[in-house]
Design an enzyme around this catalytic site. Structure first.
Site, short mmCIF file in Angstrom:
data_model
loop_
_atom_site.label_atom_id
_atom_site.label_comp_id
_atom_site.label_asym_id
_atom_site.label_seq_id
_atom_site.Cartn_x
_atom_site.Cartn_y
_atom_site.Cartn_z
N LYS A 1 0.70 -1.09 0.08
CA LYS A 1 0.04 0.15 -0.15
C LYS A 1 0.79 1.34 0.08
O LYS A 1 1.95 1.18 0.76
CB LYS A 1 -0.87 0.08 1.21
N GLU B 1 -18.54 -6.58 11.14
CA GLU B 1 -19.30 -5.83 12.32
C GLU B 1 -20.20 -6.91 12.88
O GLU B 1 -20.68 -6.47 14.00
CB GLU B 1 -20.00 -4.78 11.47
N ARG C 1 -24.28 -2.93 8.77
CA ARG C 1 -24.00 -4.31 8.33
C ARG C 1 -24.28 -5.40 9.50
O ARG C 1 -24.30 -6.53 9.32
CB ARG C 1 -22.72 -4.19 7.87
#
Length: 698
Positions: free
Chosen positions: A274, A362, A390
């Protein structure tokens, strides 16, 4: 190949140049430059479908698919979205903004192409090692293997499961989730990978019968030496790990997958970094995941606005929770891969053994917290409002029905600015408020945030929610000047619990007297984030509308409602307006239901209105622009009140006239009927005199 490498180099710096001027999700886009180039070179998009998981890494994709000249508008009002968006381009195969959806959507497209007899069926899901920790991704992997559907899943493994990486938690400082460690172990088995590649090359020289036999031996050997990969057990053909920045390797692999007649799903495991190619991003703990505008030569971000000012509400929450946890060892914090966004990085530094990062999961986070509550812990489950959607079934089934005292802390409530509709916390008061046996609180400022956090901490018999917005606190001076904290000498470190279901009146006038003998009384009932604008509106109403007095109330609680305060506001005012930063079906709806059930609307005297977010999705842009679009800024409250005040005045005039008529009708008749002028707009007939209205009175 030389041109592709040059293109990748130019694309990286073009992305950097644009994001340095607009801000956005930078590190993830830099990490997939070569992969994006390779995918668009090999596959025939948009007929071939590329589904980007979360899709915060699609800036290079946007540049390559006809949107380069609009990149200056990225995440701005009426500009390009920061995510894939189907209405924006045919090249955006599937819109996203939340995690773990790509494999399911690509699988659906693959089956759709099969059943509609499409000649070519190439569907690709690009999913990160963070997104694949979400349960939905594994559901899709399982189903794809079962269906033996032709598709390619590209696992972009960059070691950034949680943001920022290295947050202290009960699992240590490594990224959340065992899968990241698992993929690292796969990479470490390079000697076996080299041997396997050599064996495959040798196998191609052998007769076809032996090739089939060797393929079975290869599968057995992988199981023997590596213990079998999880993905192959799920029915995928596993390839990798390969260097995701090596175009010379990526392109031929993707070409082989494109041209293969096999219908077996494939998982291509690529290792990327990244922020790759930009040293400031490579060196940052979050690899410049999300950035403000920045200086391209140094990487220094121009965060502006709040330097030296009040801390963010997220920081205020985290510090206050640390104060509580210092005195109570049963307090624990839970985050779903967002320690930096929810303040759990601060909590984790103080209490690493009591900090739990569950990855992008979640649903698991909520039920995990429920289990903790059963054992006597006090879990604070810290999740963005939009991401708590979610885990809604778990909130209902695992927490609320069982009345477990899980404290749900919803950051980013309301409009969030440049991330747009996928990240707005627009619905939590509606989807949570529909549930019985739950305490829902919405603080209006940093002091109230600490007070209501303390209230949640002391709520041990029911689930509780504290929702608060993105952004900084107001600071001591503004709190004293605008919100009535006249006696406040400093911002406290810890709050004081308030009575459950008890709102408050706001003394926004300071020491000044209220208007004498008002002709019209207006009540403004705010909950949560819009209180400061409500106070500004109250001042403007009294300034611009002589004879009008305004009462400002802060409800604090959506459930339970402060019924006594609301009933008093309804009885004592001619106009009552509720204000909330939430969709229809929230606080205003609950107030209306209460007033109707109590008969407080039966007389027709009270003019009641609710100001909520409009029934549409508000696109990306600065928060101030979004409040204008939503009609929730101070001047909108003034405009709403103005029409109602005029209606109340007209109503009072009409009521007075009717009372006068009744009094006159009760008097004994003396002499012939008298003809007298009527008030404008209340004429019962016309005289012969032009333009004069009259009423005939006994």
């Amino acid at each position: 190949m030389k041109e592709l490498k040059q293109l990748a180099h130019e694309l990286r710096w073009d992305t950097l140049g644009h994001v340095s001027k607009t801000g956005g999700h930078l590190g993830s886009s830099l990490g997939v430059i070569e992969l994006t180039v390779a995918l668009h070179y090999v596959f025939n998009t948009p007929d071939d479908r590329i589904c980007w998981d979360v899709s915060h890494q699609v800036y290079p994709h946007k540049i390559l698919t006809g949107r380069r000249d609009r990149m200056h508008s990225l995440r701005q009002t009426n500009g390009l979205s920061g995510f894939a968006k189907r209405s924006e381009s045919e090249y955006d195969a599937f819109g996203a903004g939340h995690s773990s959806t790509s494999i399911s959507s690509a699988l659906g497209m693959s089956v759709g192409k099969l059943l509609t007899n499409k000649r070519v069926n190439n569907c690709i899901a690009v999913i990160g090692d963070g997104a694949i920790t979400g349960g939905m991704a594994f559901e899709a992997l399982n189903n794809a293997g079962y269906l033996r559907s032709r598709m390619v899943v590209i696992l972009n493994d960059n070691g950034q499961v949680s943001l920022p990486t290295g947050t202290h938690s009960a699992g240590g400082v490594v990224p959340a989730g065992a899968l990241s460690s698992y993929t690292s172990r796969l990479l470490s088995s390079k000697p076996f990978q080299d041997f396997r590649s050599f064996a495959k090359g040798l196998n191609r020289l052998m007769p076809s019968e032996l090739q089939d036999l060797n393929a079975k031996l290869d599968e057995y050997a992988r199981g023997l030496i590596q213990g079998g990969t999880l993905f192959e057990e799920l029915g995928f053909y596993y390839i990798g790990p390969v260097d995701g920045h090596d175009l010379e390797n990526l392109v031929p692999i993707l070409e082989n997958l494109r041209d293969s007649p096999s219908t077996k799903p494939v998982l291509l495991h690529v290792k990327t970094e990244k922020g790759y190619g930009y040293p400031p991003a490579e060196a940052a703990s979050d690899k410049y995941h999300g950035v403000a505008k920045f200086d391209l030569s140094t990487g220094k971000q121009f965060k502006g606005g709040n330097k030296g000012g009040p801390p963010s509400l997220t920081t205020t929450f985290a510090n206050a929770l640390c104060e509580i946890a210092t005195e109570d060892r049963t307090v624990v914090g839970i985050t779903a891969a967002m320690p930096g966004g929810t303040g759990m990085d601060i909590f984790g530094k103080r209490f690493p053994k009591r900090t739990f990062d569950v990855g992008i999961a979640e649903q698991h986070a909520v039920t995990f917290a429920a289990g903790m509550a059963i054992e006597g812990l006090k879990p604070f489950c810290c999740i963005y409002s939009t991401f708590m959607q979610r885990g809604y079934d778990q909130v209902v089934h695992d927490v609320v029905i069982q009345k477990l005292p899980v404290r749900m802390i919803l950051d980013r409530a309301g409009l969030v600015g440049n991330d747009g509709p996928t990240h707005h916390g627009s619905f939590d008061l509606s989807y949570l408020g529909a549930l019985p046996d739950i305490v829902i609180m919405a603080p209006s400022d940093e002091v109230e945030l600490m007070n209501l956090l303390e209230t949640a901490y002391e709520t041990n018999d029911l689930p509780s929610v504290v929702r608060y917005p993105r952004g900084a606190g107001y600071g001591l001076e503004l709190l004293r000047k605008e919100l009535g904290y006249v006696g406040l000498q400093e911002i406290p470190k810890r709050g004081k619990a308030v009575t459950r279901g008890k709102g408050r009146l706001i003394n926004y006038r300071g020491d000044g007297p209220a208007p004498a003998a008002p002709a019209v009384k207006v009540g403004l009932l705010s909950v949560g984030t819009r209180l400061l604008d409500t106070v500004k509106a109250a001042r403007e109403i009294e300034k611009s509308m002589p004879g009008v007095s305004v009462t400002v109330a802060d409800a604090r609680f959506v459930k339970p409602l402060d019924k006594e305060m609301i009933a008093s506001l309804a009885r004592e005012n001619d106009v009552l307006i509720t204000i909330e930063e939430n969709s229809v079906g929230g606080f205003g709806s609950f107030v209306q239901q209460f007033l109707l059930e109590e008969g407080l609307m039966d007389g027709g005297r009270l003019r009641l209105r609710s100001m909520v977010l409009p029934d549409k999705f508000i696109e990306a842009g600065p928060q101030s622009d979004q409040y204008d679009q939503a009609g929730l800024a101070a001047h909108h409250i003034v405009e709403k009140a103005a029409g109602l005040v005029q209606g109340a005045k007209d109503g009072k005039i009409l009521q007075q006239q009717q009372q006068q008529q009744q009094q006159q009708q009760q008097q004994p008749q003396q002499g012939p009927p008298a003809v007298v002028p009527a008030a404008a707009g209340v004429g019962m007939g016309k005289s012969s005199r032009q333009g004069t209205s009259f009423q005939v009175l006994p």
